[in-house]
Design a protein around this motif. Structure first.
Motif, PDB file in Angstrom:
ATOM      1  N   MET A   1       0.843  -1.204   0.000  1.00 16.64           N
ATOM      2  CA  MET A   1       0.000   0.000   0.000  1.00 16.64           C
ATOM      3  C   MET A   1       0.877   1.253   0.000  1.00 16.64           C
ATOM      4  N   LYS A   2       0.527   2.199  -0.869  1.00 15.29           N
ATOM      5  CA  LYS A   2       1.238   3.470  -0.907  1.00 15.29           C
ATOM      6  C   LYS A   2       0.403   4.522  -0.196  1.00 15.29           C
ATOM      7  N   LEU A   3       1.038   5.233   0.724  1.00 17.83           N
ATOM      8  CA  LEU A   3       0.314   6.249   1.488  1.00 17.83           C
ATOM      9  C   LEU A   3       0.027   7.480   0.642  1.00 17.83           C
ATOM     10  N   SER A   4      -1.073   8.139   0.961  1.00 14.67           N
ATOM     11  CA  SER A   4      -1.367   9.420   0.333  1.00 14.67           C
ATOM     12  C   SER A   4      -0.311  10.437   0.749  1.00 14.67           C
ATOM     13  N   ARG A   5      -0.257  11.525   0.052  1.00 16.81           N
ATOM     14  CA  ARG A   5       0.759  12.543   0.329  1.00 16.81           C
ATOM     15  C   ARG A   5       0.642  13.104   1.739  1.00 16.81           C
ATOM     16  N   ASP A   6      -0.615  13.335   2.184  1.00 18.82           N
ATOM     17  CA  ASP A   6      -0.782  13.915   3.517  1.00 18.82           C
ATOM     18  C   ASP A   6      -0.330  12.947   4.615  1.00 18.82           C
ATOM     19  N   PRO A  21       2.013   0.334   6.060  1.00 23.49           N
ATOM     20  CA  PRO A  21       1.240   1.577   5.985  1.00 23.49           C
ATOM     21  C   PRO A  21      -0.240   1.402   6.320  1.00 23.49           C
ATOM     22  N   ASP A  22      -0.762   0.184   6.118  1.00 26.59           N
ATOM     23  CA  ASP A  22      -2.177  -0.040   6.419  1.00 26.59           C
ATOM     24  C   ASP A  22      -2.496   0.227   7.884  1.00 26.59           C
ATOM     25  N   LEU A  23      -1.511   0.034   8.763  1.00 28.99           N
ATOM     26  CA  LEU A  23      -1.727   0.305  10.188  1.00 28.99           C
ATOM     27  C   LEU A  23      -1.954   1.790  10.442  1.00 28.99           C
ATOM     28  N   LEU A  24      -1.211   2.636   9.740  1.00 26.88           N
ATOM     29  CA  LEU A  24      -1.397   4.078   9.895  1.00 26.88           C
ATOM     30  C   LEU A  24      -2.765   4.498   9.354  1.00 26.88           C
ATOM     31  N   VAL A  25      -3.137   3.951   8.214  1.00 25.03           N
ATOM     32  CA  VAL A  25      -4.443   4.286   7.634  1.00 25.03           C
ATOM     33  C   VAL A  25      -5.557   3.900   8.607  1.00 25.03           C
TER      34      VAL A  25
END
Length: 227
Positions: A1-6, A21-25
């Protein structure tokens, strides 16, 4: 997964780059926008609260080896309470990356103390699951910063301190008034205004009247220069 810019910029603000990154989302996803394929952050919040408590308890014990439990407890409470978590969340601008449903956006969810505090606890859990306890500890110590060093003053009960301040100046005890309430019955948000006899006021909000009164007293102490 690629995070959004923000969210990628948010990683930089908190000093942790996620291997998952899924954990941050998930940590930034409020229940108002969750679905079967988009889990919310409530379970992470539950875990993060415990991780924060463990880290803070250990830091306080190591920082003052002569302190007894009666001295450590109020310091601990001051550092892990929802208001403090929300203050830390504001410092890294969690509100700008929270994923909220339209109803929460309309009612100012990005500024609500409870939502910000919950998201901070969820973030701690996400870092813990992503990289372990030491990584979570490092982030907590970095983000909490001087709050740990100055906690003795913050651990004072603000309502008692404000009342003592007023009485020392010949005033009547402060008056606390509910000036607002939002949210559903099962998760209300109270707004309390604290007022001194000389007319000075300050407000606080929290998920309980008691906590909102404490927040208002703390804000008024800052206003009169004793916070």
């Amino acid at each position: 997964m690629k995070l959004s810019r923000d969210l990628a910029e948010f990683e930089h603000r908190i000093g942790h780059r996620f291997a998952r990154p899924d954990l941050l989302v998930r940590a930034m996803t409020h229940s108002s926008i969750s679905s079967d394929t988009r889990p919310d952050n409530q379970r992470l919040e539950f875990l993060g609260d415990r991780v924060l408590g463990l880290v803070i308890a250990q830091v306080l014990m190591e920082g003052d080896r002569a302190a007894v439990e009666g001295q450590l407890a109020p310091r601990y409470n001051a550092l892990v309470r929802k208001e403090t978590c929300a203050d830390v969340a504001r410092a890294v601008d969690i509100g700008s990356v929270l994923k909220l449903g339209k109803s929460e956006q309309v009612t100012g969810g990005r500024r609500k103390m409870a939502l910000l505090g919950d998201a901070m606890e969820a973030l701690i859990a996400a870092v813990y699951l992503d990289a372990g306890l030491e990584a979570a500890r490092e982030m907590i110590l970095r983000l909490w910063g001087d709050r740990i060093r100055t906690v003795e003053a913050d651990a004072r009960d603000p309502k008692t301190t404000l009342q003592e301040w007023a009485q020392a100046r010949g005033m009547q005890p402060p008056v606390y008034e509910v000036t607002g309430r939002t949210g559903p019955d099962h998760a209300p948000m109270f707004v309390i205004t604290a007022r001194l006899e000389d007319g000075r006021t300050a407000g606080g909000e929290a998920t309980s009247k008691r906590a909102a009164e404490q927040a208002a007293a703390r804000a008024l102490l800052t206003e009169v220069g004793d916070g």
